[in-house]
Design an enzyme around this catalytic site. Structure first.
Site, PDB file in Angstrom:
ATOM      1  N   THR A 125      -3.746  -2.446  13.332  1.00  6.36           N
ATOM      2  CA  THR A 125      -4.841  -2.201  12.385  1.00  6.36           C
ATOM      3  C   THR A 125      -5.841  -3.338  12.471  1.00  6.36           C
ATOM      4  O   THR A 125      -5.447  -4.514  12.555  1.00  6.36           O
ATOM      5  CB  THR A 125      -4.397  -2.041  10.917  1.00  6.36           C
ATOM      6  N   ASP A 127      -7.487  -4.188  10.087  1.00  2.84           N
ATOM      7  CA  ASP A 127      -7.480  -4.835   8.766  1.00  2.84           C
ATOM      8  C   ASP A 127      -6.502  -6.008   8.664  1.00  2.84           C
ATOM      9  O   ASP A 127      -6.578  -6.795   7.723  1.00  2.84           O
ATOM     10  CB  ASP A 127      -7.129  -3.808   7.685  1.00  2.84           C
TER      11      ASP A 127
HETATM   12  O1  F6P Z   1      -8.390   1.095  10.134  1.00  3.86           O
HETATM   13  C1  F6P Z   1      -8.390   0.777   8.752  1.00  3.86           C
HETATM   14  C2  F6P Z   1      -9.717   1.067   8.227  1.00  3.86           C
HETATM   15  O2  F6P Z   1     -10.554   0.398   9.072  1.00  3.86           O
HETATM   16  C3  F6P Z   1     -10.049   0.677   6.785  1.00  3.86           C
HETATM   17  O3  F6P Z   1     -10.522  -0.616   6.604  1.00  3.86           O
HETATM   18  C4  F6P Z   1     -11.084   1.698   6.427  1.00  3.86           C
HETATM   19  O4  F6P Z   1     -11.145   1.899   5.039  1.00  3.86           O
HETATM   20  C5  F6P Z   1     -10.611   2.899   7.131  1.00  3.86           C
HETATM   21  O5  F6P Z   1      -9.995   2.446   8.295  1.00  3.86           O
HETATM   22  C6  F6P Z   1     -11.695   3.900   7.456  1.00  3.86           C
HETATM   23  O6  F6P Z   1     -11.217   4.794   8.405  1.00  3.86           O
HETATM   24  P1  F6P Z   1     -11.732   6.265   8.671  1.00  3.86           P
HETATM   25  O7  F6P Z   1     -13.197   6.279   8.420  1.00  3.86           O
HETATM   26  O8  F6P Z   1     -11.385   6.489  10.098  1.00  3.86           O
HETATM   27  O9  F6P Z   1     -10.972   7.166   7.762  1.00  3.86           O
END
Ligand code: F6P
Length: 359
Positions: A125, A127
């Site tokens: 991730t 994050d």
């Molecule tokens: O990969 C995690 C993340 O980047 C979060 O920080 C973010 O809220 C989310 O993915 C958004 O992902 P998507 O737009 O693909 O649902």
């Protein structure tokens, strides 16, 4: 041995590097065969797969995204979903599965493991909020992208005497905001772990400008929250939409624009917002992430052959180790005090600054 591989959840730079390392070590050292399940857990639910061999992983090391594609499918939310996944693995005569994903994907891996499926996890991730490991791959690339963006925003902020608010990803943890904010020399860094008082943000910027600076940079994680009771948005993240994915996550985003409006209203300084969004997740992984992802892939295939199922490859210190999946998914890993102290060390302390201005 026949090994299945899948990538689940949001994509992340380095996914292909993990897949490549698994397949190369499996083919060169263990005479394994591989099958790639497509679009995360959906591939197991709907029996969508592709053969994975040395040819199919050729040239993918620097490529962003994932050749297996991905989705936020949650088999635990479908009738007999987990049993269907196990049945697909049996049909393909897969003896072990490597699931590359964040806490959502790995929570499904843990449930399948409890049903007797031989699963190994790899922590992914941008994050960096997965417990059990020091770093997830993808984080370094995202931080580099965000830092470069902050550097660019700096020069235009300076040219226009503006406050620039940069919104970065980070749903529950402010790792990207902290690292890129510190690396990019931001004046204010706001993270989900510490709800913020908008008056204090405005005061910090006012005092900085009173000292003679004529521009400011604010970095805010998408999951950051207003703290003040007076504010109607008190203690809840700003959402793009109320629609939730299959793991129960709403679509975050928008705090940057709200913050920019409030800062301009409270300080009178012209303010603009930049939302980095998925730019942080796209494109080629950094050299650090290519190396980390490669080590995770090698660690995962070794774990399969050592029979360390129900576990995840993790980085501890500078060693790849094996940790229980249960530990990795037990809680979110929020920004640790040491990193927060770095920010406190270099950011202006409101009271100290006030004193200096009053003198
Ligand atoms: O990969 C995690 C993340 O980047 C979060 O920080 C973010 O809220 C989310 O993915 C958004 O992902 P998507 O737009 O693909 O649902």
């Amino acid at each position: 041995m026949k090994v299945g591989v899948l990538t689940g959840g949001g994509d992340c730079p380095g996914l292909n590097a993990v897949i490549r390392a698994i397949v190369r070590k499996g083919c060169f050292h263990y005479e394994d065969q591989f099958v790639g399940f497509l679009e995360g857990w959906r591939g197991l639910l709907e029996d969508k797969s592709m053969p994975l061999d040395l040819a199919s992983v050729g040239g993918i090391l620097p490529r962003g995204g994932t050749i297996l594609r991905t989705s936020r499918t949650n088999p635990a939310k479908k009738a007999d979903g987990l049993d269907k996944c196990a049945a697909t693995l049996q049909k393909h005569k897969v003896e072990a599965l490597i699931a590359i994903g964040g806490d959502d994907t790995l929570s499904v891996a843990q449930k399948l493991h409890a049903k007797g499926v031989k699963v190994v996890g790899v922590p992914k991730t941008i994050d960096n909020d997965l417990a059990g490991t020091d770093y997830t791959f993808g984080f370094d690339t995202a931080v580099n992208i965000a830092t470069e963006a902050i550097d660019r925003v700096h020069t235009t902020a300076e040219a226009h005497n503006r406050v620039m608010v940069v919104e970065v990803m980070g749903r529950d943890a402010g790792w990207i905001a902290m690292y890129s904010g510190i690396a990019g020399g931001a004046d204010v860094i706001l993270i989900p772990e510490q709800p913020f008082d908008i008056e204090k943000v405005a005061e910090t910027i006012r005092l900085r400008h009173a000292r003679g600076r004529y521009f400011s940079i604010v970095v805010v994680a998408e999951g950051a929250k207003f703290s003040t009771d007076l504010d109607p948005r008190h203690d809840a993240p700003v959402l793009q939409s109320m629609v939730k994915d299959e793991f129960g996550h709403a679509h975050l985003g928008g705090i940057g624009n709200i913050l920019a409006r409030e800062v301009e209203r409270l300080t009178g300084f012209e303010t603009r917002a930049v939302v980095l969004g998925h730019i942080q997740r796209g494109g080629s992984p950094s050299a650090f992430d290519r190396m980390l992802a490669t080590r995770y892939g090698l660690g995962a295939i070794d774990m399969v052959h050592r029979g360390e199922f129900g576990c995840m490859a993790a980085l501890r210190g500078n060693k790849i180790v094996s940790v229980p999946l249960a530990d990795a998914i037990a809680k979110n890993r929020t920004v640790d005090q040491e990193v927060i102290d770095v920010a406190y060390g270099i950011l202006d302390k409101l009271s100290a600054e006030k004193e200096a201005v009053e003198k």
